[in-house]
Structure formats: structure tokens, C-alpha cells
Design an enzyme around this catalytic site. Sequence first.
Site, PDB file in Angstrom:
ATOM      1  N   HIS A   1     -10.167  -5.289  -3.463  1.00 45.34           N
ATOM      2  CA  HIS A   1      -8.985  -5.455  -2.859  1.00 45.34           C
ATOM      3  C   HIS A   1      -8.995  -5.946  -1.162  1.00 45.34           C
ATOM      4  O   HIS A   1      -9.785  -5.367  -0.564  1.00 45.34           O
ATOM      5  CB  HIS A   1      -7.998  -4.184  -2.888  1.00 45.34           C
ATOM      6  CG  HIS A   1      -8.499  -3.153  -2.315  1.00 45.34           C
ATOM      7  ND1 HIS A   1      -9.596  -2.207  -3.378  1.00 45.34           N
ATOM      8  CD2 HIS A   1      -8.496  -2.174  -1.191  1.00 45.34           C
ATOM      9  CE1 HIS A   1     -10.051  -1.295  -2.416  1.00 45.34           C
ATOM     10  NE2 HIS A   1      -9.311  -1.209  -1.341  1.00 45.34           N
TER      11      HIS A   1
ATOM     12  N   HIS B   1      -6.980  -5.987   2.238  1.00 43.62           N
ATOM     13  CA  HIS B   1      -5.836  -5.299   2.950  1.00 43.62           C
ATOM     14  C   HIS B   1      -5.162  -6.340   3.749  1.00 43.62           C
ATOM     15  O   HIS B   1      -6.257  -6.970   4.567  1.00 43.62           O
ATOM     16  CB  HIS B   1      -6.188  -4.457   3.821  1.00 43.62           C
ATOM     17  CG  HIS B   1      -6.639  -3.099   3.188  1.00 43.62           C
ATOM     18  ND1 HIS B   1      -6.093  -1.791   2.886  1.00 43.62           N
ATOM     19  CD2 HIS B   1      -8.022  -2.740   2.508  1.00 43.62           C
ATOM     20  CE1 HIS B   1      -6.844  -0.913   2.124  1.00 43.62           C
ATOM     21  NE2 HIS B   1      -7.927  -1.586   1.940  1.00 43.62           N
TER      22      HIS B   1
ATOM     23  N   ASP C   1       0.748  -1.142   0.070  1.00 50.14           N
ATOM     24  CA  ASP C   1      -0.150   0.072  -0.074  1.00 50.14           C
ATOM     25  C   ASP C   1       0.793   1.172  -0.007  1.00 50.14           C
ATOM     26  O   ASP C   1       1.980   1.421   0.729  1.00 50.14           O
ATOM     27  CB  ASP C   1      -0.796   0.277   1.269  1.00 50.14           C
ATOM     28  CG  ASP C   1      -1.873   1.021   1.059  1.00 50.14           C
ATOM     29  OD1 ASP C   1      -3.360   0.609   1.019  1.00 50.14           O
ATOM     30  OD2 ASP C   1      -1.781   2.333   1.203  1.00 50.14           O
TER      31      ASP C   1
ATOM     32  N   VAL D   1     -10.806   2.831  -3.740  1.00 52.25           N
ATOM     33  CA  VAL D   1     -10.610   2.412  -5.116  1.00 52.25           C
ATOM     34  C   VAL D   1     -11.534   1.002  -5.598  1.00 52.25           C
ATOM     35  O   VAL D   1     -11.667   0.300  -4.529  1.00 52.25           O
ATOM     36  CB  VAL D   1      -8.900   2.045  -5.153  1.00 52.25           C
ATOM     37  CG1 VAL D   1      -8.931   1.121  -6.603  1.00 52.25           C
ATOM     38  CG2 VAL D   1      -8.038   3.019  -4.694  1.00 52.25           C
TER      39      VAL D   1
END
Length: 114
Positions: free
Chosen positions: A100, A102, A30, A96
Site C-alpha cells: 500500500h 500512503h 486511512d 498490513v
Amino acid sequence: MAETIFSKIIRKEIPADIVYESDSVLAFRDIRPQAPVHILIIPKKEIPRVTDIKPEDSVLLGEMFAAANKLAAEMNISEEGFRLVLNCGNNAGQEVFQLHMHLLGGRLLSWPPG
Ligand code: 5GP
């Protein structure tokens, strides 16, 4: 594919610190890390939000979790623990709109999250 910053990272049009890649999954650090380990694990297939996941994506999701486990082991955070987070939509602060996961670790993570 709906264009996001992650589409450009998948196509290698903008740089990212890639830590894992397969035919279907990409993982990179990230850009604004919230923990000593903060990696984003994404499908290469366009899936904007958790709510866009289809039953036929089950193998792909399994690959994302397998990548998370492999990376956690490589980063030496498997035993002490880590957190996997998927933000969906505005209230969760999704920034976004390409799915995704994390992978967060390397420090004590408080609960509940903000
Ligand atoms: P979200 O809030 O959508 O769950 O998380 C999006 C994450 O993507 C944020 O943690 C943010 O720091 C990260 N991010 C946004 N743009 C970029 C970028 O261009 N490169 C990288 N490596 N991470 C990014």
C-alpha cells in the site's frame, strides 16, 4: 490470496471510504489519518511487501502512481505538495502485509520521518 484486512476491503466484505477504484487498483481513506489527506492506494493483486514486487508489476505500479496524482489533484494538494510512503517490513513499521502506498498531504510534513 494471503488474508489481510485489505483483502476484505478489496472484496467489499468490510467497509472503507473508497475514493478511487479501477480493475487493478483500489484507494481508500486511512482509518487512522496522520494528515488532513491520508489515502491508501493498493493493488488488488496480492503483493505482500515492496520486496515481492516483480518486473511484470511495472504497469501496475504506474497505475498506482497515476491514481496518487489523480487523487492529489482532486484533493487540491498537487501544488502545495504531498508525500508518498511505502513501508516495508518491521523496521519501517509495516502493519498490513498487502502493498500500500500512503498519500499524505494537507499539512507541512516534517523530515526526516520518525
Ligand atoms: P503500514 O504501517 O502497514 O504502512 O500502514 C497500514 C495503514 O493501514 C495504517 O495507516 C492503518 O491506519 C491503516 N489501516 C489498518 N487497518 C485499516 C482498516 O481496516 N481500514 C482502513 N481504512 N485503514 C486501515
